[in-house]
Design a protein around this motif. Structure first.
Motif: not given
Ligand SMILES: Nc1nc2c(ncn2[C@@H]2O[C@H](COP(=O)(O)OP(=O)(O)O)[C@@H](O)[C@H]2O)c(=O)[nH]1
Ligand SMILES: [Mg+2]
Length: 209
Positions: A34-42, A54-57, A144-149, A178-182
């Motif tokens: 889904y959007s916001n799942s963290g694909k671009s951050t990965l 590009r990464v977005s909120k 299972l992304n964003k596990c840092d939360k 998984f966590s891209s951040f950590k």
């Molecule tokens: N806490 C946390 N947030 C993340 C992580 N990876 C991505 N995000 C945040 O999730 C939001 C969406 O990320 P993005 O990569 O644009 O998602 P996309 O829409 O799937 O490409 C952004 O605000 C990122 O900073 C992570 O590993 N941990």
């Protein structure tokens, strides 16, 4: 095993829909979710580059299919979220439909990384995609992304419940916390993707750009 060097990743090209893709050789790993799942951050965290993708909120910020070259050996394909539609020349693009088309017909595809937020899985379209991947016998891994939360305890709990859900669908689980951040799980993920590449390389489907 052929190791992919993800530090050697660079942006190649964007496409507005599946029919526009004019590259038909080589090997591709698709990033879906889904959007916001963290694909671009990965894409950024795998390649150790902050602004490659590009990464977005805001959900739906990736409106194009973005291709990245990895180590001149394969490509990462970063898709818009599958819960999302966008417009091109006034025509609505339904990304779930586009992605289904890609999964059914794309010869270059060697595997899929499916990202879900560890707090919000599995949603309707995740399950649709997981079933297609299973039926078509496409390599895939669920992050299972964003596990840092979450705390260690809650991570483990979520992991077990995700596994149970996948097993209940009669699919063998291939899930990672998984966590891209950590950078949690990044080493294991690189190994999995390198394995997929190694397997096709051995079968002589060498990448050519
Ligand atoms: N806490 C946390 N947030 C993340 C992580 N990876 C991505 N995000 C945040 O999730 C939001 C969406 O990320 P993005 O990569 O644009 O998602 P996309 O829409 O799937 O490409 C952004 O605000 C990122 O900073 C992570 O590993 N941990
Ligand atoms: Mg994106």
């Amino acid at each position: 095993m052929k190791i992919l060097n993800f530090d050697l990743t660079f942006f190649m090209k964007s496409f507005i829909n599946i029919d526009q893709i004019n590259i038909h050789v080589g090997n591709e790993i698709a990033f879906l979710g889904y959007s916001n799942s963290g694909k671009s951050t990965l894409v950024n965290s795998l390649s150790n580059k902050k602004k490659l993708s590009r990464v977005s909120k805001f959900p739906g910020s990736t409106k194009l299919i973005n291709f990245f070259n990895v180590d001149n050996k394969c490509r990462i394909v970063d898709f818009p979220g599958y819960g999302y539609s966008s417009f091109y020349k006034r025509k609505k693009i339904n990304w779930l439909r586009e992605i289904k088309k890609y999964l059914f017909y794309r010869k270059c595809l060697i595997g899929v990384v499916l990202l879900v937020d560890i707090n919000f899985f599995f949603k309707e379209n995740d399950l649709i995609i997981i079933n297609i991947l299973n039926k078509k016998k496409i390599n895939f891994i669920i992050l299972l992304n964003k596990c840092d939360k979450l705390s260690f305890f809650l991570r483990k709990k979520k992991y077990i419940s995700a596994q149970e859900k996948i097993i209940s669908l009669k699919i063998s689980p291939c899930i990672q916390i998984f966590s891209s951040f950590k950078k949690i799980g990044i080493f294991e993920l690189k190994k999995t993707l390198s394995n997929w590449y190694s397997d096709v390389y051995k079968k002589n489907k060498k990448c050519s750009f």
